[in-house]
Design a protein around this motif. Sequence first.
Motif, short mmCIF file in Angstrom:
data_model
loop_
_atom_site.label_atom_id
_atom_site.label_comp_id
_atom_site.label_asym_id
_atom_site.label_seq_id
_atom_site.Cartn_x
_atom_site.Cartn_y
_atom_site.Cartn_z
N GLY A 437 0.79 -1.22 0.00
CA GLY A 437 0.00 0.00 0.00
C GLY A 437 0.83 1.26 0.00
N THR A 438 2.15 1.12 0.10
CA THR A 438 3.02 2.30 0.09
C THR A 438 3.92 2.26 -1.14
OG1 THR A 438 2.97 2.41 2.50
CG2 THR A 438 4.74 3.60 1.40
N LEU A 439 4.89 1.35 -1.15
CA LEU A 439 5.70 1.18 -2.35
C LEU A 439 4.96 0.34 -3.40
CD1 LEU A 439 9.25 0.55 -0.84
CD2 LEU A 439 8.39 2.63 -1.93
N THR A 440 4.01 -0.46 -2.94
CA THR A 440 3.18 -1.23 -3.87
C THR A 440 1.75 -0.70 -3.80
OG1 THR A 440 2.53 -2.91 -2.25
CG2 THR A 440 4.61 -3.25 -3.41
N LEU A 441 0.93 -1.12 -4.73
CA LEU A 441 -0.45 -0.65 -4.80
C LEU A 441 -1.36 -1.31 -3.77
CD1 LEU A 441 -0.87 -0.55 -8.69
CD2 LEU A 441 -0.60 1.40 -7.14
N GLY A 442 -0.89 -2.40 -3.16
CA GLY A 442 -1.71 -3.08 -2.16
C GLY A 442 -2.85 -3.89 -2.76
N GLU A 443 -2.76 -4.18 -4.05
CA GLU A 443 -3.80 -4.97 -4.72
C GLU A 443 -3.13 -6.12 -5.46
OE1 GLU A 443 -5.88 -2.40 -7.31
OE2 GLU A 443 -6.74 -1.18 -5.71
N PRO A 444 -3.00 -7.30 -4.83
CA PRO A 444 -2.33 -8.42 -5.49
C PRO A 444 -3.10 -8.89 -6.73
CG PRO A 444 -3.40 -9.13 -3.46
CD PRO A 444 -3.48 -7.64 -3.49
N VAL A 445 -2.35 -9.33 -7.72
CA VAL A 445 -2.96 -9.86 -8.95
C VAL A 445 -2.32 -11.21 -9.26
CG1 VAL A 445 -3.53 -7.61 -9.93
CG2 VAL A 445 -1.29 -8.61 -10.37
N VAL A 446 -3.08 -12.09 -9.90
CA VAL A 446 -2.57 -13.39 -10.31
C VAL A 446 -1.65 -13.18 -11.51
CG1 VAL A 446 -3.16 -15.64 -11.26
CG2 VAL A 446 -4.55 -14.65 -9.44
N THR A 447 -0.40 -13.68 -11.39
CA THR A 447 0.57 -13.52 -12.48
C THR A 447 0.85 -14.83 -13.21
OG1 THR A 447 2.42 -13.87 -10.94
CG2 THR A 447 1.68 -11.60 -11.29
N ASP A 448 0.77 -15.96 -12.50
CA ASP A 448 1.09 -17.26 -13.10
C ASP A 448 0.14 -18.32 -12.57
OD1 ASP A 448 4.03 -16.74 -14.37
OD2 ASP A 448 3.85 -15.72 -12.43
N VAL A 449 -0.29 -19.20 -13.43
CA VAL A 449 -1.08 -20.37 -13.04
C VAL A 449 -0.41 -21.60 -13.66
CG1 VAL A 449 -3.33 -21.50 -13.10
CG2 VAL A 449 -3.19 -18.99 -12.95
N VAL A 450 0.07 -22.51 -12.81
CA VAL A 450 0.83 -23.67 -13.29
C VAL A 450 0.10 -24.95 -12.88
CG1 VAL A 450 3.04 -24.90 -13.21
CG2 VAL A 450 3.00 -22.39 -13.08
N GLY A 451 -0.37 -25.72 -13.87
CA GLY A 451 -1.02 -26.99 -13.59
C GLY A 451 0.00 -28.12 -13.53
N LEU A 452 -0.18 -29.05 -12.57
CA LEU A 452 0.80 -30.12 -12.38
C LEU A 452 0.22 -31.50 -12.71
CD1 LEU A 452 2.36 -28.94 -8.99
CD2 LEU A 452 3.22 -28.53 -11.30
N GLN A 453 -1.08 -31.66 -12.74
CA GLN A 453 -1.67 -32.98 -12.97
C GLN A 453 -2.77 -32.89 -14.02
OE1 GLN A 453 -2.87 -34.85 -9.32
NE2 GLN A 453 -0.80 -34.89 -8.48
N ASN A 454 -2.35 -32.40 -15.21
CA ASN A 454 -3.25 -32.31 -16.36
C ASN A 454 -4.45 -31.41 -16.12
OD1 ASN A 454 -1.64 -34.12 -17.87
ND2 ASN A 454 -2.65 -35.88 -16.86
N MET A 455 -4.34 -30.49 -15.17
CA MET A 455 -5.40 -29.50 -14.97
C MET A 455 -5.11 -28.29 -15.85
SD MET A 455 -6.33 -29.41 -10.90
CE MET A 455 -7.76 -28.37 -11.17
N THR A 456 -6.12 -27.82 -16.58
CA THR A 456 -5.94 -26.62 -17.40
C THR A 456 -6.00 -25.37 -16.51
OG1 THR A 456 -8.29 -26.33 -17.84
CG2 THR A 456 -7.04 -27.78 -19.34
N GLU A 457 -5.54 -24.26 -17.04
CA GLU A 457 -5.59 -23.00 -16.29
C GLU A 457 -7.02 -22.65 -15.93
OE1 GLU A 457 -4.66 -18.31 -17.24
OE2 GLU A 457 -3.15 -19.81 -17.86
N GLU A 458 -7.97 -22.89 -16.86
CA GLU A 458 -9.37 -22.57 -16.59
C GLU A 458 -9.92 -23.45 -15.46
OE1 GLU A 458 -8.07 -23.04 -19.52
OE2 GLU A 458 -8.24 -21.01 -20.39
#
Length: 742
Positions: A437-458
Amino acid sequence: MAVPNDRLQDRAPGVAEKPGQSGNSPDPVRPPEHVYRLANVSCADCAAKFEDKVKRAPGVLDARVLFGSSQLIVVGQPLSVDELERLGAFDNIKVVAGTDAAAPEVCGRGDPGAGRAPWWAEPRVGRAAMALLLIVAAHVLQGSGAAPVTSTAAYAAAVLLGGWGTFKKGIPGIFRLDFHMNALMTVSVAGAMAIGYWSEAATVAFLFGVSEALENHAMDRARRSIRSLAEMAPTRAMVRREGKEMILPVEAIRIGDVMIVRPGEKIALDGRVIRGRTEVNQAAITGESLPVAKEAGDAVFAGSLNHSGAIEVEVTTRAEDSTLARVIALVEKAEAERAPTQEFVNRFARIYTPAVTVLAVGMALIPPLVWGAAWQPSIYEALALLMVACPCALVVSTPLAVVTAMGVAARNGVLIKGGIHLENIGHLRAMAFDKTGTLTLGEPVVTDVVGLQNMTEEDILRVAAGIERYSEHPLAGAILRAAADRGLTPGEVEDFESFPGRGARGTVGGAEYWIGSPPWFKERGVDLAAVDHRIRGFQEEGKTLVLLGRRDTVTALIALADRVRPSAREVVANLKMAGIGPTVLLTGDNQATARAIGRTVGVDEVRAGLLPEDKVRAVSELRQWYGRVGMVGDGVNDAPALVAATTGIAMGTSGTDLALEAADVALMNDDLSKVPFAVHLGRVTLRIIQQNIFIALFMKTAALLLAFPGWLTLWLAIVGDMGATLLVTANSLRLLRVRLSS
């Protein structure tokens, strides 16, 4: 109305109170404070004498005259208007708008300076002009060989016209043995006439009248820098009440009323938009240069300008409690927390005037009585010295610069809570920053989605969003936004269970899923060896990991990051260029994330994994090493560290009572670039104060040195004295040119 300078009630153990910090006593009973608005406060030395008189009044525990904003703060028993005006009669000081300065006056309506005629149209300027004509006529009469009585009469008339205002205030002071500026000037002019120096007496009276008019004009200009804030909010507004539209004074508008604000109109009171959409220029509050979009549910502030659309606003605060009113009140009262420089100057002035007065008396008496010198030259030299006994230039050197600077800061969305904090911020050696909230905006966003067992990002986001829909964690909101941005519908969840601070579980599509932090998965006995290198990689990039999995396996990694403010790197660089170092990041986040953010913004040192009390200790250590340390935080969560710092700077505090009260400096929006601006303004103000003190002391010292060999004339003394005051005033007004881009 109490002066709003209370500090945070709960101070972290072991944190020493700052100089100028007040209001933290555990005793809930505090002496009442009463604020009076004054008129005719034009002389800094006279204001100081008035303050001393009020302090000695029965029942008064303390008193402060705020020269810059023409106000008086009385602690203890309230005084009547008649009593105050009796105490201020020596300088014709008046109380306006009743006893306690009520809300309309705090907001600027009823200001004694409002509606004043131009300085050149004031009666004293007209009298001074006539005095000048009479002085010229007297010189012509002397040169033409006319009878001496005619030129003497012309000089006497010039003295009366030029010094009328001075004599009215000076003669009563002489009888009371109260030798303030007007009394000293009256003695000097009368003495000059008594020993036959009519030309000098007339010239001094004329020059003093002109100088006083110019000084008042300059002071008025400085006070307008604060008064202009009050003029930003309209005094009337259109309201819909009981199905009828009516225009009412803001004082008559109640909480819950609905204001109708058309395009191009200013918003009169704080409120919440209930209908319509528009863009609002809220520079009066936040200093933002660009309009901000507003729609139903958004907050708006008094003094903001409605740009494009008609809106209906539900009033949420009264006129005297609006954010703008509180900002104005804080700026006006900020002078009460005087800088150490001002306190020193005031103490020096109390010694200087009596000392020079005694010296002048000695110069008049000792040479004739001891060495047999002529009386007339000795008295003349003493009268000239008496004119420089008034310390006006010295007394006004600090408060005028401070008030001007705080007015400039407030118009740029930076609220500085007192002269002591303005001076402190100009002396800062190191700066600490909170992260979120000071040096950063304080609003986290999803940057990466990694599937490990044949799960799609959706599939991953649909399952994660389904479970996180019932969570209140900030990361849950980021995952829900990521799913919504991709047009995904969260999965239906059954058998939901939350584990606060760790994660959650639920059944989606007949399968049980767990979601949470890596440490929580380890606690549950899940083997993370296969994904450990990926977890470390994301953490080294400054990202936070959320794992999604079954009871004993990990099926997906979701990386989130808090975006760094676009201006953060430039702000840190500007502070370093200004000589502030080190810059330190203090955060409760993990070491890897903190180091990544630190590298991005360019801070010198990173301290991670800190609890609030750890931040307090870190700030205290920095103060031990570097002396004066600033702390920039969100104003609420970082309150203990803000109090521990020499100067606490709160981010994004518009409408936040706690932040306004806790911080020494409050940024009225989330613009981090205003931190270097505040430091720059503090340093420029310090330079101007130092220049002012040098000018005042140099002129006074020069006059004293010229007096001993007999080179100091009456007209030179008045030019030196009032010239110093005018130079100091003009130098202080240079602060009006300081801009946010500086």
